[in-house]
Design an enzyme around this catalytic site. Structure first.
Site, PDB file in Angstrom:
ATOM      1  N   HIS A   5     -12.632 -32.822  -7.912  1.00 54.26           N
ATOM      2  CA  HIS A   5     -13.410 -32.383  -7.140  1.00 54.26           C
ATOM      3  C   HIS A   5     -12.835 -31.523  -6.023  1.00 54.26           C
ATOM      4  O   HIS A   5     -13.041 -31.353  -4.882  1.00 54.26           O
ATOM      5  CB  HIS A   5     -14.233 -33.428  -6.361  1.00 54.26           C
ATOM      6  CG  HIS A   5     -15.108 -34.249  -7.226  1.00 54.26           C
ATOM      7  ND1 HIS A   5     -16.453 -33.924  -7.696  1.00 54.26           N
ATOM      8  CD2 HIS A   5     -14.884 -35.304  -8.080  1.00 54.26           C
ATOM      9  CE1 HIS A   5     -16.643 -34.725  -8.376  1.00 54.26           C
ATOM     10  NE2 HIS A   5     -15.740 -35.740  -8.649  1.00 54.26           N
ATOM     11  N   SER A  21      -0.076  -5.921  -0.334  1.00 60.50           N
ATOM     12  CA  SER A  21      -0.869  -5.529   0.639  1.00 60.50           C
ATOM     13  C   SER A  21      -0.594  -4.151   1.020  1.00 60.50           C
ATOM     14  O   SER A  21       0.662  -3.886   1.344  1.00 60.50           O
ATOM     15  CB  SER A  21      -1.051  -6.368   1.796  1.00 60.50           C
ATOM     16  OG  SER A  21      -1.663  -5.946   3.136  1.00 60.50           O
ATOM     17  N   LYS A  24       3.521  -9.600   1.736  1.00 63.34           N
ATOM     18  CA  LYS A  24       2.340 -10.362   1.360  1.00 63.34           C
ATOM     19  C   LYS A  24       2.655  -9.950  -0.211  1.00 63.34           C
ATOM     20  O   LYS A  24       2.938  -8.906  -0.819  1.00 63.34           O
ATOM     21  CB  LYS A  24       1.323  -9.732   1.722  1.00 63.34           C
ATOM     22  CG  LYS A  24      -0.011 -10.766   1.245  1.00 63.34           C
ATOM     23  CD  LYS A  24      -1.194 -10.402   1.788  1.00 63.34           C
ATOM     24  CE  LYS A  24      -2.265 -11.566   1.582  1.00 63.34           C
ATOM     25  NZ  LYS A  24      -2.852 -11.172   0.129  1.00 63.34           N
ATOM     26  N   GLU A  30      -5.105 -12.592 -11.517  1.00 65.35           N
ATOM     27  CA  GLU A  30      -6.244 -12.046 -11.180  1.00 65.35           C
ATOM     28  C   GLU A  30      -6.745 -11.077 -12.310  1.00 65.35           C
ATOM     29  O   GLU A  30      -7.911 -10.966 -12.549  1.00 65.35           O
ATOM     30  CB  GLU A  30      -5.939 -11.400  -9.929  1.00 65.35           C
ATOM     31  CG  GLU A  30      -5.680 -12.241  -8.697  1.00 65.35           C
ATOM     32  CD  GLU A  30      -5.328 -11.446  -7.437  1.00 65.35           C
ATOM     33  OE1 GLU A  30      -5.451 -12.099  -6.499  1.00 65.35           O
ATOM     34  OE2 GLU A  30      -5.104 -10.330  -7.523  1.00 65.35           O
TER      35      GLU A  30
END
Length: 489
Positions: free
Chosen positions: A197, A326, A332, A339
């Site tokens: 969970h 980025s 970053k 992805e």
């Protein structure tokens, strides 16, 4: 006949004359299809289907000659033409299609039986065969002899699908599974908090998690192998409606024998009426690609979550740094491969919906959605091949574990109080967990502060043994035959 002043030549079919480009190998049927369908889409039929069609034409010509349907010279010319085209279309990736790829311009969204593409192939092969033979070769009477678009085009789709499933997809999945299994071994003793969970749960090892990922991919390989016999069952020989009209006895069996390979042994349909009207085997194959996509989505999302951070996320593992993440935030770095894989999975699930919808379009003796089924199924397989290879080589192989952080997370998780249940009971253990969470103290510290050792509820040795987080991940103290850390089997 070529008209020099225009650069066109006249071609004729059963509907009359049309003008086609003088250097085109195709004829009137192809021209009409392009005119009718190009406004819908410029996307062409997958090359694998064209290759399979040409292979069928080559085998059919040889068998037709053996059965006396075709003159030996015509059959030989057709075979030579097919081999010439195959040498180009099925050649090395860097040059494949350079010579003949542009001769198959029919859009994938076309007549539902694939007749337009079948005739496109017939016309190109007939044109080349006639040039080699020095006399006319007819696209219908000769190249298409003993065949119908209704059995030959879906057969080509089945063959193209089987070839991708049995070769590239299984290879890519096997490579991914092996890469995951290497990480399973590397991370065998790296203990961490489990999660259910999305909440802290009892400890596991990072190796166990990667072993589970590898097993999911291995199951995917098994599913591919299980569906292959269905895909390898061809409707060839049923001709227009499944009766086999105009196909001599033994034609289909002989052609299929020539086309069959060790990796995907082809068979003739057990029932040609089912094979004519339904495309259930392709729907089943698409379902397998969807299931594999679901597995890859779960794996990729887990990797993204474990990599999240580097300060405010889980930061349990480090994925390879591949590119700046980025345009505005310096330094970053994003988990780009997981992805991409997730996007591929979304596309595969969507493709499967289109295949299922198309598979339901079997009306009486023909399904009229075969091209769109082929487009989406072959796209799914091709996407999964690339996704699995990229995930293995550019992501999983370079993953590093943040070992100290993982152990600290496991030892500080209130969920480890579960191991005390046999000693102090569920309710007392729950009270210890709540106090530890509220106070910021460890489970051990709360147990001692509550006097559970002094009262003899648990001994110091039992407490040490119970709170060994690595031992919690291996409650049976051994590994299974696959090397997985966990319960013995």
């Amino acid at each position: 006949m070529t008209e020099p002043e225009t650069g066109f030549r006249l071609e004729r079919d059963s509907m009359g004359e049309v003008r086609v480009a003088a250097d085109a190998l195709w004829g009137a049927s192809t021209w009409r299809a392009v005119q009718n369908f190009r406004a819908v889409s410029a996307e062409q039929v997958p090359r694998g289907v064209i290759i399979a069609l040409v292979r069928i034409k080559e085998a059919a010509a040889a068998v037709n000659a053996e059965l006396g349907v075709l003159d030996a010279g015509v059959a030989r010319a057709i075979g030579d033409a097919c081999r010439e085209v195959l040498a180009d279309l099925d050649g090395p990736p860097e040059t494949a299609g350079r010579r003949y790829g542009g001769q198959f311009p029919v859009p994938v969204f076309q007549t539902g039986s694939g007749t337009s593409t079948n005739m496109n192939v017939n016309e190109v092969i007939a044109h080349l065969a006639a040039a080699g033979l020095g006399r006319p070769v007819h696209p219908n009477d000769h190249v298409n002899a003993s065949q119908s678009s209704n059995d030959v085009f879906p057969s080509a789709v089945h063959i193209a699908t089987a070839r991708l499933l049995a070769g590239p997809l299984i290879r890519a999945l096997r490579r991914l599974a092996q890469t995951l299994e290497a990480k399973q071994a590397q991370f065998a003793d790296v203990v961490k908090s489990g999660r259910t969970h999305l909440m802290d749960a009892t400890p596991v090892t990072l190796g166990q998690e990667f072993g589970g990922y590898a097993a999911a991919i291995r199951h995917g390989i098994e599913r591919v192998k299980a569906v292959l016999p269905e895909v390898c069952e061809l409707p060839l020989g049923g001709t227009a409606v499944g009766t086999g009209l105009n196909a001599p006895d033994g034609f289909a069996a002989a052609v299929i024998e020539r086309l069959s390979t060790e990796h995907y042994p082809l068979t003739e349909a057990r029932d040609h009426f089912e094979a004519a009207g339904a495309r259930d085997a392709l729907v089943a194959a698409s379902g397998v690609t969807r299931t594999i996509a679901v597995s890859l989505y779960k794996i990729s999302n887990d990797l993204r979550l474990m990599n999240s951070g580097p300060r405010t996320g889980l930061a349990e593992i480090a994925l390879p740094d591949l590119q700046p993440g980025s345009s505005i935030m310096p330094g970053k770095v994003n988990p780009v491969i997981p992805e991409v894989v997730c996007q591929v999975c979304a596309q595969v699930v969507g493709n499967d919906a289109a295949v299922a919808f198309g598979g339901a379009a079997g009306n009486f003796e023909l399904n009229v959605m075969i091209p769109v089924i082929a487009r989406n199924l072959i796209d799914s397989i091709s996407l999964l091949c690339g996704a699995a290879d990229s995930l293995a080589d550019r992501c999983v192989a370079g993953i590093e574990a943040r070992v100290d952080r993982l152990r600290q997370g496991a030892e500080s998780s209130p969920a480890i109080v579960t191991a005390l249940n046999p000693y102090i009971g569920y309710d007392a253990a729950a009270a210890v967990a709540h106090e530890a969470l509220a106070s910021g103290r460890t489970i051990r510290e709360v147990v001692i502060a509550r006097g559970l050792l002094d009262r003899g509820a648990i001994s110091a040795e039992e407490l040490d043994r119970a709170l060994d987080v690595l031992a919690m991940a291996r409650p049976h103290g051994r590994r299974d035959r696959a090397g997985n850390d966990g319960p013995g089997r």
